[in-house]
Enzyme design. Sequence first.
Site, mmCIF file in Angstrom:
data_model
loop_
_atom_site.group_PDB
_atom_site.id
_atom_site.type_symbol
_atom_site.label_atom_id
_atom_site.label_comp_id
_atom_site.label_asym_id
_atom_site.label_seq_id
_atom_site.Cartn_x
_atom_site.Cartn_y
_atom_site.Cartn_z
ATOM 1 N N ASP A 88 -1.486 -18.811 2.573
ATOM 2 C CA ASP A 88 -2.367 -19.714 1.814
ATOM 3 C C ASP A 88 -2.928 -20.812 2.715
ATOM 4 O O ASP A 88 -4.120 -21.124 2.673
ATOM 5 C CB ASP A 88 -1.657 -20.301 0.573
ATOM 6 C CG ASP A 88 -0.170 -20.570 0.781
ATOM 7 O OD1 ASP A 88 0.366 -20.112 1.797
ATOM 8 O OD2 ASP A 88 0.444 -21.241 -0.053
ATOM 9 N N LYS B 257 4.092 -14.578 4.162
ATOM 10 C CA LYS B 257 4.504 -15.396 3.005
ATOM 11 C C LYS B 257 6.034 -15.349 2.950
ATOM 12 O O LYS B 257 6.639 -15.035 1.918
ATOM 13 C CB LYS B 257 3.852 -14.819 1.734
ATOM 14 C CG LYS B 257 3.974 -15.681 0.505
ATOM 15 C CD LYS B 257 3.037 -16.857 0.475
ATOM 16 C CE LYS B 257 3.277 -17.718 -0.748
ATOM 17 N NZ LYS B 257 2.549 -18.988 -0.736
ATOM 18 N N ASP C 217 -6.062 -7.028 4.391
ATOM 19 C CA ASP C 217 -7.228 -6.562 3.647
ATOM 20 C C ASP C 217 -8.000 -7.756 3.076
ATOM 21 O O ASP C 217 -9.220 -7.880 3.231
ATOM 22 C CB ASP C 217 -6.740 -5.641 2.522
ATOM 23 C CG ASP C 217 -7.888 -4.962 1.796
ATOM 24 O OD1 ASP C 217 -8.971 -4.845 2.395
ATOM 25 O OD2 ASP C 217 -7.696 -4.552 0.643
ATOM 26 N N TYR D 99 0.815 -1.215 0.000
ATOM 27 C CA TYR D 99 0.000 0.000 0.000
ATOM 28 C C TYR D 99 0.850 1.267 0.000
ATOM 29 O O TYR D 99 0.308 2.366 0.060
ATOM 30 C CB TYR D 99 -0.937 0.011 1.206
ATOM 31 C CG TYR D 99 -2.128 -0.894 1.036
ATOM 32 C CD1 TYR D 99 -1.958 -2.265 0.961
ATOM 33 C CD2 TYR D 99 -3.418 -0.378 0.938
ATOM 34 C CE1 TYR D 99 -3.033 -3.108 0.798
ATOM 35 C CE2 TYR D 99 -4.500 -1.215 0.768
ATOM 36 C CZ TYR D 99 -4.293 -2.581 0.697
ATOM 37 O OH TYR D 99 -5.367 -3.419 0.526
#
Length: 336
Positions: A204, A171, A228, A124
């Site tokens: 995931d 991740k 988000d 962002y």
Amino acid sequence: MAHKVTLIPGDGIGPEITESVIRVIEAAGVDIEWDKQLAGIPAVQEYGVSVPDACLDSIRENKIALKGPLTTLVGKGFRSANVTLRKQLDLYANLRPVKSIGGVPSRFDKVDLVIVRENTEDLYSGIENLISPGVTQAIKVVTETASNNIARFAFEYARKNNRKKITLVHKANIMKISDGLFLDSFEKVAKNYPDIIAEDKIVDALCMNLVMDPTKFDILLLGNMFGDIVSDLAAGLVGGLGVVPGANLGEKYAVFEAVHGSAPDIAGKNLANPTALIFSALMMLRHLGEDAAANKIWKSIVVTLAMGHHLTKDLGGTLSTSEFTDELVKEIESRS
Ligand code: NAI
């Protein structure tokens, strides 16, 4: 004495649902002097900027704001006014409680999660480049300072609210340096909070685990982008975006808003569910020390929804925004 609160009605369904919130708070007898300010598209139309100084000054003065959703155009136009507000006011923590509510049709009935999302950096940051025609680049910014701050926020929140476990979502197997730093900072901060269980999960796998059994989780701590995405997923576990609130918090200021956006598909039709913004307003009332009023509104919503026939369209009912608000106001007034 009246509380002074900045009110940003927003666009799309924003004005309809903020109107509902104002009625509900009035019915509960809380005296608020609203300072109405524009941001996003309405501000661009009026002043040529998406976050006018007057809006920022009002929040800096009042320290607290209630905000409707703001549209951000896809692939063009000005930078998100939401992101600008969070950056300008250093609202580094985005807190989103996701809780099952009786009477709201949903996939699970015992969900009680809190999402803590880092609110100022990650993808962002808005650093995007066109390297050459057909080749682009977006930069994910992760700093140790912001990672430590959000980790500390999550652990302090856990302690204050009697939460037992924090799951850091990342991740770092792929983004070894950036998400690696996010994870590393979390693990260091966790050492100061031996009373709270600290674990981590790759995003995931977390998504799969969440949709299989969300009751296994307590607090989820995520960076800006994953936060988000997982927020909307989590909303889907408890009945949808119409019922999940949020708060953007910093050391000095607090801006309360629902998780959902401006819902252009139903804007202006009196169809939106105001519950998510009302719940956000309850978080605001507690922040203002108006716990009794917040509890009264909470009980009234729970009773109204539990009846099963006072539901807006997104929850499978037939009530409009204003009809649902009428029922809720009646319930609140019956408790006065
Ligand atoms: P959205 O959250 O506005 O809508 C997604 C779906 O959920 C739509 O079908 C909508 O009708 C439904 N929905 C959302 N809130 C609802 C409510 N209160 N009652 C009943 N149904 C509701 O997401 P979308 O369509 O991706 O985004 C629309 C705009 O909102 C975009 O410009 C986006 O950038 C902006 N946005 C703004 C946010 C904010 O101001 N904090 C947050 C998320 C999106």
